[in-house]
Scaffold this motif. Structure first.
Motif, PDB file in Angstrom:
ATOM      1  N   PRO A  77      41.410  21.170  38.924  1.00  0.00           N
ATOM      2  CA  PRO A  77      40.163  21.967  39.392  1.00  0.00           C
ATOM      3  C   PRO A  77      40.109  22.476  40.600  1.00  0.00           C
ATOM      4  N   ASN A  78      39.647  23.743  41.082  1.00  0.00           N
ATOM      5  CA  ASN A  78      39.299  24.356  42.399  1.00  0.00           C
ATOM      6  C   ASN A  78      40.725  24.909  42.923  1.00  0.00           C
ATOM      7  N   VAL A  79      41.711  25.159  41.980  1.00  0.00           N
ATOM      8  CA  VAL A  79      43.128  25.855  42.580  1.00  0.00           C
ATOM      9  C   VAL A  79      42.854  27.411  42.763  1.00  0.00           C
ATOM     10  N   SER A  80      43.218  28.080  43.662  1.00  0.00           N
ATOM     11  CA  SER A  80      43.296  29.613  43.636  1.00  0.00           C
ATOM     12  C   SER A  80      44.437  30.268  43.962  1.00  0.00           C
ATOM     13  N   ILE A  81      45.062  31.047  42.903  1.00  0.00           N
ATOM     14  CA  ILE A  81      46.162  31.465  42.833  1.00  0.00           C
ATOM     15  C   ILE A  81      45.897  33.121  42.966  1.00  0.00           C
ATOM     16  N   PHE A  82      46.210  33.755  44.171  1.00  0.00           N
ATOM     17  CA  PHE A  82      45.927  35.158  44.389  1.00  0.00           C
ATOM     18  C   PHE A  82      46.921  36.092  43.944  1.00  0.00           C
ATOM     19  N   ASP A  83      46.568  37.465  44.072  1.00  0.00           N
ATOM     20  CA  ASP A  83      47.121  38.331  43.261  1.00  0.00           C
ATOM     21  C   ASP A  83      48.715  38.498  43.388  1.00  0.00           C
ATOM     22  N   GLU A  84      49.344  38.930  42.477  1.00  0.00           N
ATOM     23  CA  GLU A  84      50.887  39.143  42.098  1.00  0.00           C
ATOM     24  C   GLU A  84      51.726  37.969  42.508  1.00  0.00           C
ATOM     25  N   SER A  85      51.066  36.709  42.429  1.00  0.00           N
ATOM     26  CA  SER A  85      51.996  35.334  42.763  1.00  0.00           C
ATOM     27  C   SER A  85      52.517  35.122  41.146  1.00  0.00           C
ATOM     28  N   THR A  86      53.552  34.331  41.349  1.00  0.00           N
ATOM     29  CA  THR A  86      54.244  33.681  40.328  1.00  0.00           C
ATOM     30  C   THR A  86      54.262  32.316  40.499  1.00  0.00           C
ATOM     31  N   ILE A  87      54.213  31.429  39.429  1.00  0.00           N
ATOM     32  CA  ILE A  87      54.457  30.245  39.400  1.00  0.00           C
ATOM     33  C   ILE A  87      55.434  29.822  38.103  1.00  0.00           C
ATOM     34  N   GLY A  88      56.341  28.824  38.382  1.00  0.00           N
ATOM     35  CA  GLY A  88      57.193  28.908  37.141  1.00  0.00           C
ATOM     36  C   GLY A  88      56.700  27.604  36.285  1.00  0.00           C
ATOM     37  N   THR A  89      57.815  27.281  35.514  1.00  0.00           N
ATOM     38  CA  THR A  89      57.127  26.316  34.342  1.00  0.00           C
ATOM     39  C   THR A  89      57.334  24.817  34.727  1.00  0.00           C
ATOM     40  N   ASN A  90      56.565  24.113  34.148  1.00  0.00           N
ATOM     41  CA  ASN A  90      56.403  22.529  34.371  1.00  0.00           C
ATOM     42  C   ASN A  90      55.809  22.202  35.701  1.00  0.00           C
ATOM     43  N   SER A  91      55.236  22.896  36.573  1.00  0.00           N
ATOM     44  CA  SER A  91      54.735  22.670  37.725  1.00  0.00           C
ATOM     45  C   SER A  91      53.386  22.024  37.718  1.00  0.00           C
ATOM     46  N   ILE A  92      53.116  21.135  38.750  1.00  0.00           N
ATOM     47  CA  ILE A  92      51.748  20.592  38.779  1.00  0.00           C
ATOM     48  C   ILE A  92      50.915  21.099  40.165  1.00  0.00           C
ATOM     49  N   ILE A  93      50.013  21.739  40.182  1.00  0.00           N
ATOM     50  CA  ILE A  93      49.355  22.187  41.229  1.00  0.00           C
ATOM     51  C   ILE A  93      47.970  21.359  41.355  1.00  0.00           C
ATOM     52  N   TRP A  94      47.730  20.415  42.342  1.00  0.00           N
ATOM     53  CA  TRP A  94      46.389  19.599  42.430  1.00  0.00           C
ATOM     54  C   TRP A  94      45.224  20.375  43.143  1.00  0.00           C
TER      55      TRP A  94
END
Length: 330
Positions: free
Chosen positions: A141-158
């Motif tokens: 909860p409460n994660v922000s990913i702003f425009d045109e960003s890329t996150i790969g596979t199998n990642s964990i964002i707290w």
């Protein structure tokens, strides 16, 4: 509750079993705090003296340990007790919090974003325009990913993490709570009239490799132009600041409260001790180590260990400290 016999644990470690215990093992614990259902570890001979008073039924020990386990107790002898204990911690590691939905209704996901398969996006997350998130990635909860960003596979964002626009994150990364990726670098110059400061635009991004882990409340600033780079396998502790345009190599370790100024270069396998600081435009070459609370103001050679403020070759610093102690006693 998960429990294992000593034989089941040894099957994982493939060590040498000395003695035996009928007690089921319910978890690991420190040597002096352990109860009879715990397994502990002895990584050094200096801790042997505590075994006689320990209630633990078993211990993982280095092969060099000379004491015997005792009645209804067992040792598993291994080449490296620290690494073996890491495998035991994995056995008893509780499951992480489970999100019972793919995308929570309260999350805001731009229509142009691409979300991979088996992703989980928690309550109140924000996914901006043209963001790409790879398969099996979890956003708590409460994660922000702003425009045109890329996150790969199998990642964990707290929770609480913010990844600013145009940043690139690799596969199998872990970002702990309140990580900041891609905030503006700290760039100001005095104005022509001398009456204030002019902000230098920061138009670059941050690129983070694969298998990178970043601790809570750590900040990695975007580059003024080009990219701030974090190499594959690098591990960064809590409360670390990494300045704009810095380049970190593969498998670096940076301990908590350290500060890396702008345009610093770290080679592969560099270790930075806690609460250290590195001056801008300094290069620390591969395999070098910076002792805790050191201040690095010049380049460090490959494989060298430096210590102190200002940091210099560690043995020289220790000699100086010894001399100062002797002077203080006179």
């Amino acid at each position: 509750m998960i429990s294992y016999t000593i034989e089941e644990i040894n099957a994982v470690l493939n060590g040498i079993l000395v003695g035996s215990t009928s007690q089921k093992i319910e978890g690991p614990e420190e040597l002096q705090k352990a109860k009879n259902h715990h397994i502990t570890f002895i990584g050094s001979a200096k801790y042997e003296k505590y075994w006689a008073d320990s209630e633990a039924c078993a211990a993982i020990v280095n092969a060099s340990i000379t004491i015997e386990p005792g009645n209804n107790k067992a040792f598993i002898k291994v080449p490296n007790a620290d690494l073996a204990m890491a495998r035991i911690l994995e056995l008893f590691n509780p499951e992480p919090p489970i999100l019972d939905f793919d995308i929570h209704p309260s999350a805001v996901v731009h229509t142009s974003a691409t979300i991979g398969s088996n992703c989980k996006i928690g309550p109140h997350c924000y996914i901006g325009k043209d963001v790409v998130i790879g398969d099996n990635t979890i956003l708590y909860p409460n994660v922000s990913i702003f425009d045109e960003s890329t996150i790969g596979t199998n990642s964990i964002i707290w929770s609480g993490t913010v990844i600013r626009e145009r940043c690139v994150i690799g596969n199998h990364c872990i970002f702990h709570t309140n990580v900041s990726i891609g905030a503006d670098g700290f760039g100001y110059r005095p104005s022509d009239d001398g009456r204030g400061l002019v902000k230098i635009p920061q138009i670059g991004n941050v690129i983070i490799g694969h298998h990178v882990e970043i601790g809570a409340n750590t900040c990695i600033d975007r580059a003024k132009f080009s990219s701030t780079l974090i190499g594959d396998g690098t591990k960064i502790d809590n409360l670390v600041q990494i300045g704009h345009n810095s380049i970190l190599g593969r498998s670096c370790i940076i301990a908590g409260h350290s500060g890396i100024s702008g345009s610093v270069t770290l080679g592969d396998g560099v270790i930075i001790g806690g609460a250290s600081s590195v001056k801008d435009h300094v290069t620390i070459h591969s395999g070098a180590t910076v002792g805790g609370k050191s201040g690095v103001i010049s380049d460090v050679k490959s494989g060298q260990t430096v210590l102190g403020f200002p940091a210099q070759e560690a043995r020289e610093t220790l000699k100086q400290w010894a001399i100062i102690k002797r002077l203080a006693k006179k």
